[in-house]
Each structure stands twice: as C-alpha cells, then as structure tokens.
Design a protein around this motif. Structure first.
Motif, PDB file in Angstrom:
ATOM      1  N   LEU A   1     -22.798  -6.757  -8.191  1.00 22.02           N
ATOM      2  CA  LEU A   1     -21.385  -6.496  -7.931  1.00 22.02           C
ATOM      3  C   LEU A   1     -21.179  -5.058  -7.471  1.00 22.02           C
ATOM      4  CD1 LEU A   1     -18.361  -7.533  -8.258  1.00 22.02           C
ATOM      5  CD2 LEU A   1     -18.430  -6.373 -10.479  1.00 22.02           C
ATOM      6  N   PHE A   2     -21.952  -4.117  -8.047  1.00 21.06           N
ATOM      7  CA  PHE A   2     -21.782  -2.698  -7.751  1.00 21.06           C
ATOM      8  C   PHE A   2     -22.616  -2.228  -6.554  1.00 21.06           C
ATOM      9  CE2 PHE A   2     -20.668  -2.989 -12.286  1.00 21.06           C
ATOM     10  CZ  PHE A   2     -19.452  -2.339 -12.293  1.00 21.06           C
ATOM     11  N   GLN A   3     -23.494  -3.076  -6.049  1.00 18.97           N
ATOM     12  CA  GLN A   3     -24.324  -2.660  -4.918  1.00 18.97           C
ATOM     13  C   GLN A   3     -23.469  -2.450  -3.671  1.00 18.97           C
ATOM     14  OE1 GLN A   3     -27.395  -5.621  -4.529  1.00 18.97           O
ATOM     15  NE2 GLN A   3     -28.506  -4.916  -6.346  1.00 18.97           N
ATOM     16  N   LYS A   4     -23.902  -1.534  -2.836  1.00 18.92           N
ATOM     17  CA  LYS A   4     -23.150  -1.198  -1.626  1.00 18.92           C
ATOM     18  C   LYS A   4     -23.097  -2.395  -0.680  1.00 18.92           C
ATOM     19  CE  LYS A   4     -22.713   2.348   1.947  1.00 18.92           C
ATOM     20  NZ  LYS A   4     -21.320   2.628   1.558  1.00 18.92           N
TER      21      LYS A   4
ATOM     22  N   ASP B   1     -20.268  -4.126   2.607  1.00 18.90           N
ATOM     23  CA  ASP B   1     -19.032  -3.903   3.352  1.00 18.90           C
ATOM     24  C   ASP B   1     -17.928  -4.781   2.770  1.00 18.90           C
ATOM     25  OD1 ASP B   1     -19.147  -6.535   4.485  1.00 18.90           O
ATOM     26  OD2 ASP B   1     -20.260  -5.818   6.214  1.00 18.90           O
ATOM     27  N   ARG B   2     -16.739  -4.644   3.288  1.00 18.62           N
ATOM     28  CA  ARG B   2     -15.575  -5.309   2.711  1.00 18.62           C
ATOM     29  C   ARG B   2     -15.732  -6.823   2.700  1.00 18.62           C
ATOM     30  NH1 ARG B   2     -11.086  -7.588   4.712  1.00 18.62           N
ATOM     31  NH2 ARG B   2     -11.615  -6.979   6.837  1.00 18.62           N
ATOM     32  N   ASN B   3     -16.192  -7.388   3.796  1.00 21.22           N
ATOM     33  CA  ASN B   3     -16.350  -8.839   3.882  1.00 21.22           C
ATOM     34  C   ASN B   3     -17.428  -9.348   2.933  1.00 21.22           C
ATOM     35  OD1 ASN B   3     -14.337  -9.143   5.816  1.00 21.22           O
ATOM     36  ND2 ASN B   3     -15.757  -8.821   7.517  1.00 21.22           N
ATOM     37  N   GLN B   4     -18.504  -8.598   2.814  1.00 20.12           N
ATOM     38  CA  GLN B   4     -19.581  -8.990   1.912  1.00 20.12           C
ATOM     39  C   GLN B   4     -19.130  -8.937   0.455  1.00 20.12           C
ATOM     40  OE1 GLN B   4     -22.460  -6.085   3.257  1.00 20.12           O
ATOM     41  NE2 GLN B   4     -23.626  -7.632   4.407  1.00 20.12           N
ATOM     42  N   GLN B   5     -18.360  -7.903   0.139  1.00 21.42           N
ATOM     43  CA  GLN B   5     -17.867  -7.776  -1.243  1.00 21.42           C
ATOM     44  C   GLN B   5     -16.929  -8.925  -1.586  1.00 21.42           C
ATOM     45  OE1 GLN B   5     -18.868  -5.181  -3.303  1.00 21.42           O
ATOM     46  NE2 GLN B   5     -17.812  -6.135  -5.021  1.00 21.42           N
ATOM     47  N   ASP B   6     -16.044  -9.245  -0.677  1.00 22.57           N
ATOM     48  CA  ASP B   6     -15.096 -10.333  -0.895  1.00 22.57           C
ATOM     49  C   ASP B   6     -15.834 -11.673  -1.037  1.00 22.57           C
ATOM     50  OD1 ASP B   6     -12.276 -11.402  -0.880  1.00 22.57           O
ATOM     51  OD2 ASP B   6     -13.030 -12.421   0.906  1.00 22.57           O
ATOM     52  N   LYS B   7     -16.820 -11.883  -0.197  1.00 21.19           N
ATOM     53  CA  LYS B   7     -17.594 -13.120  -0.257  1.00 21.19           C
ATOM     54  C   LYS B   7     -18.368 -13.209  -1.566  1.00 21.19           C
ATOM     55  CE  LYS B   7     -21.115 -15.758   2.262  1.00 21.19           C
ATOM     56  NZ  LYS B   7     -22.010 -15.771   3.464  1.00 21.19           N
ATOM     57  N   PHE B   8     -18.958 -12.095  -1.997  1.00 16.04           N
ATOM     58  CA  PHE B   8     -19.701 -12.078  -3.262  1.00 16.04           C
ATOM     59  C   PHE B   8     -18.785 -12.457  -4.417  1.00 16.04           C
ATOM     60  CE2 PHE B   8     -20.995 -10.010  -7.181  1.00 16.04           C
ATOM     61  CZ  PHE B   8     -22.323 -10.402  -7.290  1.00 16.04           C
ATOM     62  N   TYR B   9     -17.595 -11.889  -4.436  1.00 12.27           N
ATOM     63  CA  TYR B   9     -16.665 -12.192  -5.527  1.00 12.27           C
ATOM     64  C   TYR B   9     -16.298 -13.676  -5.534  1.00 12.27           C
ATOM     65  CZ  TYR B   9     -12.665 -12.282  -8.586  1.00 12.27           C
ATOM     66  OH  TYR B   9     -11.807 -12.606  -9.610  1.00 12.27           O
ATOM     67  N   LYS B  10     -15.957 -14.200  -4.395  1.00 13.29           N
ATOM     68  CA  LYS B  10     -15.507 -15.593  -4.329  1.00 13.29           C
ATOM     69  C   LYS B  10     -16.619 -16.589  -4.595  1.00 13.29           C
ATOM     70  CE  LYS B  10     -11.720 -14.681  -1.086  1.00 13.29           C
ATOM     71  NZ  LYS B  10     -11.267 -14.811   0.324  1.00 13.29           N
ATOM     72  N   LYS B  11     -17.816 -16.300  -4.091  1.00 12.11           N
ATOM     73  CA  LYS B  11     -18.906 -17.267  -4.177  1.00 12.11           C
ATOM     74  C   LYS B  11     -19.752 -17.110  -5.439  1.00 12.11           C
ATOM     75  CE  LYS B  11     -18.170 -19.099  -0.064  1.00 12.11           C
ATOM     76  NZ  LYS B  11     -17.768 -20.527   0.107  1.00 12.11           N
ATOM     77  N   LYS B  12     -19.902 -15.865  -5.914  1.00 11.19           N
ATOM     78  CA  LYS B  12     -20.837 -15.618  -7.002  1.00 11.19           C
ATOM     79  C   LYS B  12     -20.167 -15.222  -8.331  1.00 11.19           C
ATOM     80  CE  LYS B  12     -24.490 -16.209  -4.379  1.00 11.19           C
ATOM     81  NZ  LYS B  12     -25.423 -17.349  -4.604  1.00 11.19           N
ATOM     82  N   TRP B  13     -19.012 -14.615  -8.245  1.00 12.02           N
ATOM     83  CA  TRP B  13     -18.418 -14.037  -9.458  1.00 12.02           C
ATOM     84  C   TRP B  13     -17.314 -14.893 -10.062  1.00 12.02           C
ATOM     85  CZ3 TRP B  13     -20.328  -9.767 -11.898  1.00 12.02           C
ATOM     86  CH2 TRP B  13     -19.582  -9.301 -12.981  1.00 12.02           C
ATOM     87  N   HIS B  14     -16.416 -15.351  -9.234  1.00 11.98           N
ATOM     88  CA  HIS B  14     -15.185 -15.986  -9.720  1.00 11.98           C
ATOM     89  C   HIS B  14     -15.423 -17.470 -10.032  1.00 11.98           C
ATOM     90  CE1 HIS B  14     -10.857 -15.872 -10.364  1.00 11.98           C
ATOM     91  NE2 HIS B  14     -10.726 -16.987  -9.670  1.00 11.98           N
ATOM     92  N   ASN B  15     -16.237 -17.735 -11.051  1.00 10.53           N
ATOM     93  CA  ASN B  15     -16.503 -19.119 -11.453  1.00 10.53           C
ATOM     94  C   ASN B  15     -15.575 -19.538 -12.595  1.00 10.53           C
ATOM     95  OD1 ASN B  15     -17.636 -18.082 -13.870  1.00 10.53           O
ATOM     96  ND2 ASN B  15     -19.657 -17.930 -12.912  1.00 10.53           N
ATOM     97  N   TRP B  16     -15.703 -20.771 -13.041  1.00  9.18           N
ATOM     98  CA  TRP B  16     -14.782 -21.283 -14.052  1.00  9.18           C
ATOM     99  C   TRP B  16     -14.964 -20.573 -15.386  1.00  9.18           C
ATOM    100  CZ3 TRP B  16     -16.401 -23.401 -18.613  1.00  9.18           C
ATOM    101  CH2 TRP B  16     -17.736 -23.830 -18.694  1.00  9.18           C
ATOM    102  N   ARG B  17     -16.197 -20.147 -15.695  1.00  7.70           N
ATOM    103  CA  ARG B  17     -16.429 -19.435 -16.957  1.00  7.70           C
ATOM    104  C   ARG B  17     -15.746 -18.073 -16.944  1.00  7.70           C
ATOM    105  NH1 ARG B  17     -21.319 -21.467 -15.573  1.00  7.70           N
ATOM    106  NH2 ARG B  17     -22.068 -19.415 -14.893  1.00  7.70           N
ATOM    107  N   TRP B  18     -15.806 -17.388 -15.806  1.00 11.71           N
ATOM    108  CA  TRP B  18     -15.125 -16.102 -15.671  1.00 11.71           C
ATOM    109  C   TRP B  18     -13.631 -16.267 -15.895  1.00 11.71           C
ATOM    110  CZ3 TRP B  18     -15.427 -11.001 -15.605  1.00 11.71           C
ATOM    111  CH2 TRP B  18     -14.423 -10.255 -14.986  1.00 11.71           C
ATOM    112  N   LYS B  19     -13.032 -17.227 -15.233  1.00 15.67           N
ATOM    113  CA  LYS B  19     -11.583 -17.424 -15.355  1.00 15.67           C
ATOM    114  C   LYS B  19     -11.183 -17.790 -16.785  1.00 15.67           C
ATOM    115  CE  LYS B  19     -11.646 -20.257 -11.799  1.00 15.67           C
ATOM    116  NZ  LYS B  19     -11.201 -21.235 -10.772  1.00 15.67           N
ATOM    117  N   LEU B  20     -11.928 -18.705 -17.383  1.00 11.44           N
ATOM    118  CA  LEU B  20     -11.574 -19.177 -18.725  1.00 11.44           C
ATOM    119  C   LEU B  20     -11.740 -18.091 -19.773  1.00 11.44           C
ATOM    120  CD1 LEU B  20     -10.847 -21.425 -20.734  1.00 11.44           C
ATOM    121  CD2 LEU B  20     -13.290 -22.020 -20.811  1.00 11.44           C
ATOM    122  N   LEU B  21     -12.918 -17.480 -19.825  1.00 12.64           N
ATOM    123  CA  LEU B  21     -13.194 -16.496 -20.875  1.00 12.64           C
ATOM    124  C   LEU B  21     -12.426 -15.200 -20.650  1.00 12.64           C
ATOM    125  CD1 LEU B  21     -17.008 -17.141 -21.391  1.00 12.64           C
ATOM    126  CD2 LEU B  21     -15.098 -17.856 -22.838  1.00 12.64           C
ATOM    127  N   PHE B  22     -12.213 -14.832 -19.397  1.00  8.57           N
ATOM    128  CA  PHE B  22     -11.394 -13.655 -19.106  1.00  8.57           C
ATOM    129  C   PHE B  22      -9.987 -13.854 -19.650  1.00  8.57           C
ATOM    130  CE2 PHE B  22      -8.550 -10.935 -16.834  1.00  8.57           C
ATOM    131  CZ  PHE B  22      -9.267  -9.797 -16.507  1.00  8.57           C
TER     132      PHE B  22
END
Length: 361
Positions: A158-161, A163-184
């Motif tokens: 998540l913290f690796q350098k 660009d904007r599109n890559q960061q957005d794609k990483f968040y949507k595809k790799k980070w924002h899963n159902w466990r993140w939403k529920l436990l957050f």
C-alpha cells in the motif's frame, strides 16, 4: 464553560502524539518573531513545532494534567538530549536505556513532574509515544484486527511508490475487500471509538454515521498517492511512524526547537483562562476543540477568544465530524476559503473533514 466535559476523565494520557498535521498548521499560522501563540496542548508535538517560527512565546494549554506532564517530559528531552537520544527516548527508535536517559533529563522537571514519571517507569521504558489511550487503540487495530484482513506484505505494498492510477487500482482490487469493510466499520464505530479510542463525551455532538464517515475518508486517502508517505497512516497500519517523522521529530526542526524551547510555557486550564495570565495572543492553534462543545458554548468560547486576540490575528482549527466555523457565529473574522481548502487537500490528518483558517479583520 467546561460543563460539556464534566464526565470526561482527565487523569491519564489520552494522546501520546498530536494527530493533527503540523506542516499545514505552520503554513496556516505563519508564525514569526514577536508572535504570541496560544496552542492546545494534547501530545505537545504541534506546540513544539510552532517554536520553529521563533515566536516571542508559545503557551500550550490543556485541562488534562497528564497531557501537560507529557509535554513537560518531551520539553525536558529537548533540553537534555541530543537528536538521536531524543528519538530513542520517545520511542521513534529502538532503545535499551530509556530509564537512564530519563535520569539525565529529569533535572529539567519539577518535583511533581519527576514523581509522576518515576511512578510510571514502564511507560517510559516502552516508549512514551505508544502509550496514550488513542495510540493503544490504533495498536490493537494493527496487531489484532488488521491481520484478519491483510497480510503484512500487502500492507507494505500500500505504501510503495505508485502513480495515481496504480494506487487507485491497488485499493479497489487488493485492499477494499469485504473483510476490510466489515471489520473497519465494527472497530471504528461510534461506540468502539468513543469508549476505547477517545471518550464517549467527545462524540456527543456527532450526528453522522461515524464508521461510514471514517470509511469514506479512508477510501479517498488510501486511493491517492498522498497515503504513501503519511506517517499517521503508517502508525495506524504498521504500529510505528517509520522513516517519515512528525514535524517536531525531524532533525532539521529539532535544533530550531531546542534553541527556542525556553519560549514554551505550559498552562493548566481552559484556553480562555490563559488570558488572565498572558494577556492577548495573535496566533491560535485550536486543534478540534469546538467539536466537543454544544453550539451555544462554542459561540461563547469563540467570542472570548476573539476578544483576547490582537489585530490581524490568525486562527487555525479542524472540523472532524461536527461542523463549526467561528466567522459564521461571531463577526470580526474572515474565513480564508481558498487557503483553507488548499491546505485541507494535503492534510495528512486524512480523517478530518476540514481545516479552517480565519483572520481577524
């Protein structure tokens, strides 16, 4: 004035660090020689940072005596230690002799302050920047909750350098899963945050869905490249600040603060009480104190602050989940809209809704 805080405990360290961005605060207040600055104490960090502008005086005010003991401890560390020892003592670096460093710096403490910290030796030995209630809340999230959502290698990615599109794609595809939403949403609910992170009374004025609000602010930030070097986020997700340190703990600022450290006074009481001792001020770091106040109390406090401010004074403060703006309640202040919005957009305190700068007419 403090009836709204009657049920709030003030006998322990609530914040071991300041969770407001000193970089945007300094840009907003433009502290210069001759300035008198009133600063909400909290963890003390931003009050120290204000010293880099070489003002006449910074008064750190707090109604929690434990917070003032913390600021006194950090002040003594500036006075007694070199830069590397300073980082080691507070907890930014590993250290095996924090107690010995305390014995070095305690000469700069009052007897009462020395006794306070002597009785809390374990807090010092563990690194004081980790020992506030708010920090323990985040550390529990990092240690117990986050591993149920993501492995450590994904957190680092998540913290690796990128660009904007890559960061957005990483968040949507790799980070924002159902466990993140529920436990957050469970962990950062109004009840859990109020009881285990802050204090229920601090959320009395909040009328928005807390977990939904925080999840949305987090989504926007983690989708942007700004998150990659955010030391606040680094602490929340890794349990440490990493290489990007808060303003007051950076080497280039340490020596400026150290040279001006005698210009910092600590005041126990309400912000408006400090006027009786110090007179008027022209720069105000007000944190997000207005969030805790009913609207009528906010209006009264704001008027008092304005009455004891000098011509051309500057006021800086944050809104989190409660909307407050002095210029809409009290005549005589001008909201610096464009400047406020610019600084809000780069604020590392991504969870805040708005950073506000107002100037006295």
């Amino acid at each position: 004035m403090k009836k709204h805080l009657n049920n709030v405990s003030h006998d322990y360290i609530r914040y071991a660090n300041c969770w407001e961005d000193a970089d945007v605060l300094l840009e907003a207040l433009q502290v210069a020689p001759g300035d008198k600055v009133l600063s909400i104490g909290s963890g003390g960090d931003n009050s120290f940072s204000l010293l880099t502008g070489n003002p006449e005086r910074v008064v750190a005010v707090d109604i929690n005596a434990a917070q003032l003991n913390l600021i006194a401890l950090k002040k003594a560390a500036f006075q007694a230690l070199d830069y590397d020892s300073f980082l080691e003592f507070l907890g930014f670096k590993t250290c095996i002799n924090r107690w010995e460093l305390f014995l070095t710096l305690k000469v700069f403490l009052t007897t009462e302050q020395e006794n306070y910290w002597t009785e809390r030796r374990k807090l010092l030995e563990d690194g004081i920047i980790f020992k506030g209630k708010f920090e323990k809340y985040f550390l529990f999230f990092y240690k117990k909750i986050l591993p149920l959502i993501h492995f450590s290698d994904r957190v680092e990615k998540l913290f690796q350098k990128k660009d904007r599109n890559q960061q957005d794609k990483f968040y949507k595809k790799k980070w924002h899963n159902w466990r993140w939403k529920l436990l957050f949403k469970l962990f950062f609910s109004k009840y859990v945050l109020g009881n285990f992170g802050r204090d229920p009374a601090f959320l009395n004025q909040v009328n928005v869905p807390v977990s939904d609000y925080l999840l949305d602010k987090t989504r926007k930030h983690l989708s942007s490249t700004n998150c990659q070097n955010n030391y606040f986020l680094k602490f929340i997700l890794t349990g440490k600040f990493g290489g990007n340190l808060p303003h007051y703990a950076r080497e280039e600022n340490f020596y400026k603060i150290k040279s001006n450290i005698d210009k910092l006074d600590l005041f126990y009481g309400l912000a408006e009480d400090a006027f009786e001792k110090y007179g008027t001020f022209n720069k105000f770091n007000l944190s997000n104190i207005f969030e805790y106040m009913p609207k009528d109390v906010f209006g009264t406090v704001a008027k008092n602050l304005l009455d004891f401010s000098q011509p051309n004074s500057r006021f800086a403060y944050w809104n989190l989940m409660v909307y407050r703006k002095i210029s809409e309640m009290i005549p005589g202040l001008q909201y610096q809209r464009e400047y406020s919005e610019t600084l809000t957009s780069k604020d590392k305190g991504f969870f805040y809704n708005q950073f506000i700068i107002e100037t006295k007419l």
